[in-house]
Design a protein around this motif. Structure first.
Motif, PDB file in Angstrom:
ATOM      1  N   ILE A 213       1.025  -1.112  -0.042  1.00 33.87           N
ATOM      2  CA  ILE A 213       0.191   0.035   0.071  1.00 33.87           C
ATOM      3  C   ILE A 213       0.891   1.298   0.143  1.00 33.87           C
ATOM      4  O   ILE A 213       0.727   2.067  -0.827  1.00 33.87           O
ATOM      5  CB  ILE A 213      -1.062   0.161   1.273  1.00 33.87           C
ATOM      6  N   ARG A 214       1.870   1.270   0.861  1.00 33.04           N
ATOM      7  CA  ARG A 214       3.033   2.294   1.079  1.00 33.04           C
ATOM      8  C   ARG A 214       3.662   2.511  -0.294  1.00 33.04           C
ATOM      9  O   ARG A 214       3.893   3.877  -0.598  1.00 33.04           O
ATOM     10  CB  ARG A 214       3.520   2.194   2.204  1.00 33.04           C
ATOM     11  N   THR A 215       4.068   1.723  -1.164  1.00 34.80           N
ATOM     12  CA  THR A 215       4.777   1.836  -2.341  1.00 34.80           C
ATOM     13  C   THR A 215       3.787   1.849  -3.437  1.00 34.80           C
ATOM     14  O   THR A 215       4.193   2.342  -4.601  1.00 34.80           O
ATOM     15  CB  THR A 215       5.610   0.574  -2.588  1.00 34.80           C
ATOM     16  N   GLY A 216       2.629   1.813  -3.281  1.00 38.86           N
ATOM     17  CA  GLY A 216       1.604   1.863  -4.663  1.00 38.86           C
ATOM     18  C   GLY A 216       1.411   0.643  -5.365  1.00 38.86           C
ATOM     19  O   GLY A 216       1.300   0.938  -6.491  1.00 38.86           O
ATOM     20  N   PRO A 230      -5.262   2.594  12.280  1.00 41.37           N
ATOM     21  CA  PRO A 230      -4.057   3.423  12.614  1.00 41.37           C
ATOM     22  C   PRO A 230      -3.086   3.281  11.680  1.00 41.37           C
ATOM     23  O   PRO A 230      -2.167   4.316  11.249  1.00 41.37           O
ATOM     24  CB  PRO A 230      -3.865   3.215  13.904  1.00 41.37           C
ATOM     25  N   ALA A 231      -2.939   2.137  10.922  1.00 40.47           N
ATOM     26  CA  ALA A 231      -1.652   1.754  10.351  1.00 40.47           C
ATOM     27  C   ALA A 231      -1.884   2.536   8.861  1.00 40.47           C
ATOM     28  O   ALA A 231      -0.926   2.862   8.017  1.00 40.47           O
ATOM     29  CB  ALA A 231      -1.610   0.513   9.934  1.00 40.47           C
ATOM     30  N   ILE A 232      -3.021   2.573   8.514  1.00 37.91           N
ATOM     31  CA  ILE A 232      -3.352   3.392   7.125  1.00 37.91           C
ATOM     32  C   ILE A 232      -4.590   4.330   7.381  1.00 37.91           C
ATOM     33  O   ILE A 232      -5.681   4.193   6.972  1.00 37.91           O
ATOM     34  CB  ILE A 232      -3.798   2.330   6.038  1.00 37.91           C
ATOM     35  N   PRO A 233      -4.388   5.515   7.991  1.00 39.14           N
ATOM     36  CA  PRO A 233      -5.528   6.355   8.478  1.00 39.14           C
ATOM     37  C   PRO A 233      -5.954   7.063   7.416  1.00 39.14           C
ATOM     38  O   PRO A 233      -7.043   7.588   7.546  1.00 39.14           O
ATOM     39  CB  PRO A 233      -4.457   7.334   9.579  1.00 39.14           C
ATOM     40  N   SER A 234      -5.623   7.081   6.304  1.00 35.65           N
ATOM     41  CA  SER A 234      -6.393   7.720   5.132  1.00 35.65           C
ATOM     42  C   SER A 234      -7.297   6.789   4.301  1.00 35.65           C
ATOM     43  O   SER A 234      -7.925   7.491   3.550  1.00 35.65           O
ATOM     44  CB  SER A 234      -5.135   8.239   4.247  1.00 35.65           C
ATOM     45  N   VAL A 235      -7.112   5.523   4.751  1.00 34.46           N
ATOM     46  CA  VAL A 235      -8.173   4.741   3.957  1.00 34.46           C
ATOM     47  C   VAL A 235      -9.470   4.703   4.971  1.00 34.46           C
ATOM     48  O   VAL A 235      -9.611   4.459   6.226  1.00 34.46           O
ATOM     49  CB  VAL A 235      -7.625   3.280   3.989  1.00 34.46           C
TER      50      VAL A 235
END
Length: 322
Positions: A213-216, A230-235
């Motif tokens: 997810i972080r690398t796209g 919390p690990a992917i708060p923008s989702v």
């Protein structure tokens, strides 16, 4: 008649006292914690952490025994038929206690009658991810795409009847879309094919896809939980993205064979509450994408009951059975 009543009362008192005495001495020998999946996965990692901490608070060895197979059914059956003395415990999961029983009427154990709930240890919600080549930036666009091309989008799972499969089928029902299930023999090969673009999407746990997810390499669409991860708060959550009443997680809890004395269950529950309050335990759970739960035996039993009913209905609606 009075003599009989007194005898019954005496015997009842005797067994209660014996049960309490047994619990006070518990544990006085090593405990076995049966993990229903192979070494290396989240269940095994959390099981070993729990075993280490339980050994510390009880001053007794805790032996981790992996009994994989039949979607966790082999381990569950083994514990269900073990002596009800508190020395053989199951690290049960959503799959072993609710999903597997929901689709398999031939199981040799009953998730409610054959077990005494101790405590839900930790839970991790599912996240829906898609290959970045899928022309959908959010949940609405994904549902619209699926409706424009019924049967063209494919979702991967860890295997038929797995939690990822059942969550995908619930998505089909709740979103009203026609997408095709592609089962794999485990999460790793499923993930490889989603990243490679051979399959369009999958429901999985955050830790296994956080790097992608972080690398796209993958696009996260929504989290199947009441709050954001919390690990992917923008989702966003599914509710925030427009699909209400869509939640699914993978939890890990402790169960004993039915008939285990209540004082032993109470002691184990209290020990687990102590363990869950430890900062390093909370940190380890977070690293595995899970949060501490720690409910009471009664609350955990009710949770299993409700979820079993829920997934049984989903299985019937989706016509899934084994």
């Amino acid at each position: 008649m009075k003599f009989f009543s007194k005898l019954v009362g005496f015997l009842s008192l005797f067994f209660i006292c014996a049960s309490i005495a047994h619990a006070q001495a518990y544990p006085n020998k090593p405990i076995k914690l049966i993990v229903p999946f192979p070494p290396g996965g989240t269940a095994d990692i959390l099981g070993r952490m729990l075993g280490d901490k339980l050994a510390t608070v009880t001053s007794q060895s805790v032996i981790i025994e992996n009994r994989a197979g039949a979607a966790g059914g082999i381990a569950a059956q083994f514990v269900a038929k073990s002596p009800a003395d508190g020395y053989t415990l199951l690290l049960g999961t959503t799959g072993t206690q609710t999903m597997n029983p929901a689709i398999n009427s031939k199981l040799s154990y009953d998730p409610l009658k054959d077990f005494a709930s101790v405590s839900n240890f930790g839970a991790s919600p599912f996240v829906l991810v898609v290959n970045p080549n899928v022309p959908a930036q959010n949940l609405k666009e994904l549902i619209d795409l699926a409706n424009k091309k019924p049967g063209s989008l494919r979702y991967a799972s860890f295997g038929s009847g797995s939690s990822a499969h059942m969550t995908g089928e619930m998505f089909k029902l709740r979103a009203g879309v026609d997408i095709v299930h592609v089962p794999y023999k485990g999460a790793a090969p499923a993930l490889i094919d989603v990243v490679g673009g051979h399959v369009d999407m999958m429901f999985t746990l955050t830790p296994s896809v956080l790097q992608q997810i972080r690398t796209g390499s993958l696009r996260a669409i929504a989290v199947a939980a009441p709050q954001r991860d919390p690990a992917i708060p923008s989702v966003p959550t599914f509710a925030e993205a427009g699909l209400n009443n869509f939640m699914s997680d993978s939890w890990y809890g402790v169960f004993a064979p039915a008939g285990t004395p209540q004082p032993i269950i109470a002691k184990l529950n209290a020990d687990i509450q102590r363990i869950l309050a430890m900062p390093d335990v909370k940190q380890k759970l977070a690293s595995e994408g899970a949060i501490a739960v720690g409910n009471s035996p009664e609350q955990f039993t009710e949770q299993v009951r409700k979820e079993l009913d829920h997934w049984t209905k989903i299985a019937k609606e989706a016509k899934i059975s084994e």
